[in-house]
Design an enzyme around this catalytic site. Structure first.
Site, PDB file in Angstrom:
ATOM      1  N   SER A   1      -5.495  -8.127   0.906  1.00 31.10           N
ATOM      2  CA  SER A   1      -3.908  -7.914   0.782  1.00 31.10           C
ATOM      3  C   SER A   1      -3.027  -8.744   1.300  1.00 31.10           C
ATOM      4  CB  SER A   1      -2.964  -6.573   0.411  1.00 31.10           C
ATOM      5  OG  SER A   1      -1.949  -6.145   0.660  1.00 31.10           O
TER       6      SER A   1
ATOM      7  N   PHE B   1       0.878  -1.055  -0.690  1.00 33.32           N
ATOM      8  CA  PHE B   1      -0.098   0.369  -0.084  1.00 33.32           C
ATOM      9  C   PHE B   1       1.234   1.121   0.227  1.00 33.32           C
ATOM     10  CE2 PHE B   1      -4.711  -2.359   2.242  1.00 33.32           C
ATOM     11  CZ  PHE B   1      -4.188  -2.705   0.945  1.00 33.32           C
TER      12      PHE B   1
ATOM     13  N   THR C   1      -0.615  -6.055   3.768  1.00 29.05           N
ATOM     14  CA  THR C   1      -0.320  -5.620   5.085  1.00 29.05           C
ATOM     15  C   THR C   1      -0.094  -6.220   6.175  1.00 29.05           C
ATOM     16  OG1 THR C   1      -1.645  -3.810   4.273  1.00 29.05           O
ATOM     17  CG2 THR C   1      -1.313  -4.172   6.377  1.00 29.05           C
TER      18      THR C   1
ATOM     19  N   LYS D   1     -13.909  -5.828  -0.938  1.00 27.31           N
ATOM     20  CA  LYS D   1     -12.411  -6.646  -1.079  1.00 27.31           C
ATOM     21  C   LYS D   1     -12.475  -7.648  -0.474  1.00 27.31           C
ATOM     22  CE  LYS D   1      -9.193  -6.162  -5.115  1.00 27.31           C
ATOM     23  NZ  LYS D   1      -8.131  -5.118  -5.763  1.00 27.31           N
TER      24      LYS D   1
END
Length: 365
Positions: A182, A120, A185, A222
């Site tokens: 993701s 990110f 992270t 998501k």
């Protein structure tokens, strides 16, 4: 031509630097005031069968650029002129952050895949909001804004962290995506547990409603391709319960199964999420599961392994209202969106559909 350039030149240059050069070239040409609109008229597939309305927003076609390409809103107009029906910016965090140490983006050409552990990297919600404020409304594509948790935010601070991004970015979006999927992270994927995710999404919904002055902002979540079937069902049930507008499925995978790239080469790359063609089968399956669970009224945006018009068509008939790509664009080049849309339009007409909406979910109905 692009395929030859990629195979003989671009693949020999490290992935992240060439991304910067290519994106700069896109902004310089497609973003230019005179050349850009002319280029857009050449690259945009204007077949009316592709036009669709999703959660009250008009899309010129259902093919979008997935989050990850433009994290900082530096070229959304230029990207839209390449023929994408919409552009999803981000992932954007409340606080600016540099991301993970380089190198952090790698190609797997034998698999038509990428591995990334970007982390990110972005300039933060306030800086992105300032760029979007300065962006002219004329010629602006449909924009999704994808928000994630700042790495420095503790679990206790996570909700306020997302709230800040929603508050400052919401007014500039056509829809907002909460990214909890993701692998790059630490601890982020733990937030996909419904017990954690539900209050977070409720808080973001509340913040958007407050920031939008009466206009309802479409909100989606998501998820990763690595969720178990029961967890996919749980997220879908939660989306219905919270009256979310939909689900973006799916993010990258941490799996390395089935890759053609030699195992030693993959191991040398190290950690990160795999995107591209290896996700195609599982991403298609997740769309079908979600459509069966969500019912007909909520949107699925399918991402993962979209390389051809046929790929896009199959995701739509499986239940997706919109599709997105990132890796397919990297491997396909600047004229790729038009080729995909042209082939998708031909398939829709050949199979008797008058619109994208008519085709959604017809394989699972």
């Amino acid at each position: 031509m692009y395929d030859l350039l990629f195979r003989h030149v671009l693949r020999r240059i490290p992935a992240e630097p060439i991304h910067g050069v290519a994106f700069g070239a896109i902004r310089g040409v497609a973003g230019a005031p005179v050349v850009g609109p002319r280029l857009g008229s050449l690259l945009t597939e204007s077949d009316p069968v592709l036009r669709t309305q999703v959660f009250g927003v008009d899309f010129p076609n259902p093919l979008g650029l997935a989050a990850g390409f433009d994290k900082d809103a530096r070229g959304p107009v230029a990207l839209g002129r390449l023929g994408f029906g919409f552009v999803e910016l981000g992932t954007i965090t409340a606080r600016p952050q540099p991301g993970n140490p380089k190198p952090r983006l790698f190609r797997l050409p034998e698999d038509k895949a990428l591995v990334n552990r970007m982390g990110f990297n972005n300039s933060g919600a306030d800086a992105v909001a300032a760029r979007l404020t300065a962006l002219p409304r004329e010629g602006r594509p449909v924009l999704g804004l994808n928000i994630g948790k700042s790495k420095a935010a503790t679990p206790e601070e996570a909700i306020d962290d997302y709230r800040h991004s929603a508050r400052v970015l919401g007014p500039h979006a056509d829809y907002v995506v909460v990214n909890v999927s993701s692998p790059n992270t630490p601890g982020l994927r733990d937030m996909q547990q419904v017990a954690v995710l539900e209050p977070l999404l409720g808080a973001v919904r509340e913040e958007l409603d407050s920031a939008m002055s009466g206009r309802r902002m479409p909100l989606l979540v998501k998820i990763t391709t690595d969720l178990a079937d029961d967890d996919v069902d749980a997220v879908a049930d939660m989306a219905v319960r919270l009256e979310l507008d939909g689900v973006v499925a799916t993010n990258t995978t941490v799996s390395r199964e089935g890759l053609r790239t030699p195992a030693a080469e993959v191991e040398a790359i190290g950690a990160g999420g795999v995107s591209g063609l290896p996700l195609a089968t599982v991403a298609h399956t997740v769309v079908g599961k979600l459509r069966a669970r969500l019912g007909p009224d909520r949107t699925i945006i399918s991402v993962g392994g979209i390389f051809t018009g046929e790929d896009a068509y199959r995701r739509i008939t499986a239940g997706a209202s919109l599709v997105q790509a990132y890796t397919g664009f990297i491997y396909g080049g600047g004229t790729w969106p038009r080729r995909v849309n042209r082939d998708l339009a031909a398939l829709l007409r050949r199979n008797g559909f008058a619109s994208v909406a008519d085709a959604v979910g017809t394989d699972t109905a």
